[in-house]
Design an enzyme around this catalytic site. Structure first.
Site, PDB file in Angstrom:
ATOM      1  CD  GLU A 276      41.304  48.530  43.759  1.00  0.00           C
ATOM      2  OE1 GLU A 276      40.108  48.458  44.095  1.00  0.00           O
ATOM      3  OE2 GLU A 276      41.689  48.617  42.577  1.00  0.00           O
ATOM      4  CG  ASP A 355      40.205  46.009  37.611  1.00  0.00           C
ATOM      5  OD1 ASP A 355      39.410  45.100  37.901  1.00  0.00           O
ATOM      6  OD2 ASP A 355      40.107  47.172  38.038  1.00  0.00           O
ATOM      7  CD  GLU A 383      35.381  48.858  36.904  1.00  0.00           C
ATOM      8  OE1 GLU A 383      35.195  47.767  37.469  1.00  0.00           O
ATOM      9  OE2 GLU A 383      36.189  49.722  37.307  1.00  0.00           O
TER      10      GLU A 383
END
Ligand code: GCU
Length: 658
Positions: A276, A355, A383
């Site tokens: 990333e 993820d 998340e």
């Protein structure tokens, strides 16, 4: 304080699973601690003294009569085992080190009066995994987009505030104590995305790290640091980060030696490289083994470890390119390197190939590198599972991961050397924003100690510790709310393992096409005929072929793929009939209605517990439930109407779809 209140005496923050009353049984005894000089044995003495001051017991000197005998028998200071027995009216706890003694003390606390009645046959307990770690994605300086804590839903950082280390470390010590009580022995204190200020923790700000390490040490927790692969370039060293360049290696060796001068028991580095947008060895044409081994070499003389993350994928994908598959990436990058990593390098692999979605298969990289040390990474911070606004107890999900047998034989929990998770704690009064999210932190810790543990039994422990003297109605209510909460969340969000469908950036709330045409490679490919990602070997990206048997074969065909992962592995028509007997489209409608109903029911149960929970905790959870319900309805309506419009297939039960 309410009769079941669990605030600390200072009242500043919640006592979570260590309220004073949890020590009643221990604190009512005459105890004796025998040990040579050992700081952790001192911690145990301090704990006992506090408990006795509260409940009338006494810590006696050697020679005195005691009902609770604790002894460090000597051995490796890193041996974390302990042996508990009770005979002839004496409960005795022996351990080779103070560390073990501390874990044993918390075991006795969990047993309560049970540790002081009848006989207990001698039993030795030891953690299944050596490394039991929490990673904090905490920024020292507030990041313009991510704030103080990246993916943090519990206020600010426990360690850092607006560019500075917190001066008062009392709360950090209390955190270490809570973590030790559930089995954690390592903490990384800064974000894996290492920005400029945070990079300096390695050098001129190492004193801040040392102060935190000092607060965690009495509870057996070693401090780790996330470092930037480009640190030499950022911090006045060579103008390259090439891992094979002698000047770069020398820079790291010297920087690391200084870290150990400041923190002699420093745990090591955590590295997110070529991931990333973070710097990494690819820029120099070097492999990830070259990168990890350079840091391993710098740490090796001091006994440190590098946790090298495997979260490497192309985040600049083109959605029209159907052959590039983010799910494949970690396996493709890392399996060719098996056997090349140093002994003190641990590959840290996210539990799923994508993820931290509410449902993913276990990453095929886990188990595929037998000659490489492995740490499995989970995400306690929610998340993608409701961000501590929604109640979502993840124990059952983690347990499924840890019990999964990649080769059909050895479970993940036994393949790994370590378990790591992104922490969900912050400076919020309740630590975790949603008070019930404390159960996730506790459960993670206990599963690191024993990955085979039954998560429901762990939840029982958490309930009993957090609410000593809780009547059955409270325990029953908490089970009713928490036991199925992960599946409930799954029901009203992205269906059948397809994942994402979240609002881009912050990842809260539904955004069915939020990432559909984005470069991040997180697609569902819904069109008017069907939905899902073909990851079969026969016609898709080939991802299913990364698994060993029996899984490769099982996932390859829609006929054998488990329903809950169907859309992760296959693109199917809306009329495809699941093993459950329902069509995919009807399953989507039904689960979304059910999920909202289940959340409504959980909220009702909580409302009925108001007489058993302190008002502040009750109110906080009630407030979160209001948001959860709003959110769950929004998810239901967005998902259902999206698929109604795409497919044109009406709900078989004629319910209104907004
Ligand atoms: C996710 C998360 C990021 C995080 C990344 C990681 O993508 O959204 O905030 O940095 O995982 O694990 O490195």
């Amino acid at each position: 304080m309410h009769q079941n209140g669990t605030m600390t005496d200072s009242g500043d923050f919640d006592a979570a699973w260590l309220p004073g009353t949890a020590f009643r049984a221990v604190g009512a005894r005459r105890s004796l601690v025998r040990s040579g000089p050992d700081p952790l044995a001192d911690t145990v003495r301090g704990e006992l003294a506090d408990a006795c001051a509260r409940f009338g017991g006494e810590v006696v000197r050697d020679g005195g009569a005691a009902e609770f005998l604790l002894e460090v028998t000597g051995g490796s200071p890193d041996d974390e085992s302990y042996t508990l027995r009770r005979a002839d009216g004496i409960t005795s706890l022996t351990a080779p080190s103070g560390r073990g003694l501390l874990y044993g003390l918390f075991h006795v606390v969990r047993l309560g009066e049970g540790a002081f009645s009848g006989d207990l046959a001698p039993r030795t307990h030891r953690p299944a995994l050596a490394t039991r770690m929490l990673d904090h994605w905490d920024n020292v300086a507030v990041h313009p987009v991510m704030g103080q804590v990246e993916r943090g839903y519990a206020g600010g950082s426990l360690f850092w505030s607006d560019g500075e280390a917190r001066g008062d470390l009392g709360r950090v010590r209390a955190y270490g104590r809570l973590l030790a009580a559930c089995g954690i022995n390592a903490v990384a204190v800064n974000n894996v995305n290492v920005h400029a200020t945070e990079a300096r923790l390695l050098t001129d700000r190492i004193g801040d790290v040392a102060a935190i390490a000092g607060a965690l040490r009495p509870y057996g927790i070693r401090t780790h640091l996330a470092v930037s692969f480009a640190a030499p370039m950022l911090l006045g060293g060579p103008d390259t980060a090439d891992p094979l360049d002698p000047a770069v290696r020398d820079w790291w060796a010297r920087a690391t030696a200084r870290v150990y001068e400041a923190v002699p028991d420093f745990g090591g580095y955590v590295v997110k490289a070529d991931s990333e947008g973070r710097p990494g060895p690819f820029a120099y044409g070097r492999s990830h083994a070259d990168g990890a081994n350079m840091l391993a070499a710098a740490l090796e003389p001091h006994g440190g470890t590098v946790h090298w993350r495997a979260f490497v994928y192309d985040h600049r994908q083109d959605w029209r390119d159907r052959s590039t598959d983010r799910a494949r990436a970690a396996y493709d990058h890392f399996t060719p390197l098996d056997g090349e990593f140093a002994d003190n390098a641990v590959l840290q692999v996210k539990h799923g190939p994508m993820d931290f979605q509410v449902r993913e298969p276990v990453s095929p990289l886990i188990g595929a590198m037998p000659d490489t040390r492995l740490a499995v990474e989970l995400q306690v911070t929610q998340e993608y599972t409701g961000q501590q606004q929604h109640v979502c107890w993840l124990g059952p999900m983690w347990s499924e991961v840890l019990r999964f047998r990649p080769d059909g034989e050895v479970p993940v929990g036994r393949l790994a050397d370590g378990l790591v998770a992104v922490s969900n704690a912050g400076d919020d009064r309740f630590w975790t924003g949603h008070p019930l999210a404390q159960a996730n932190l506790y459960t993670f810790g206990r599963l690191t100690w024993d990955p085979a543990a039954d998560p429901r039994a762990v939840l029982d422990e958490w309930i009993a510790l957090t609410h000593p003297d809780a009547p059955d109605r409270l325990a029953g209510g908490l089970h009713a709310i928490l036991d199925g909460s992960w599946r409930t969340y799954e029901k009203y969000t992205a269906p059948l393992g397809v994942g994402f469908m979240v609002q881009p950036g912050h990842h809260y709330g539904p955004g069915v096409d939020g990432y559909e045409y984005s470069p991040w490679g997180t697609y569902h490919f819904a069109d008017r005929d069907g939905v899902g990602v073909d990851r079969s070997v026969a016609t898709g990206t080939g991802f299913a072929g990364q698994y060993a048997e029996p899984w490769a074969k099982l996932y390859e065909s829609p006929g054998t793929c488990p329903d809950e992962l169907l859309l992760f592995f296959h693109h199917v028509p809306y009329g495809h009939v699941l093993h459950s007997g329902k069509t995919v489209i009807q399953h989507i409608y039904d689960t979304h209605f059910e999920g909202v109903e289940e959340a409504e029911e959980a909220r009702r149960v909580w409302a009925g517990l108001s007489d058993l929970v302190e008002p502040e905790r009750h109110a906080r959870v009630a407030e979160r439930f209001a948001e959860q319900l709003r959110g769950a309805r929004e998810w239901r309506d967005q998902i259902n109407s999206y698929f109604l419009r795409k497919s044109g297939v009406p709900d078989a039960h004629g319910r209104t779809i907004h």
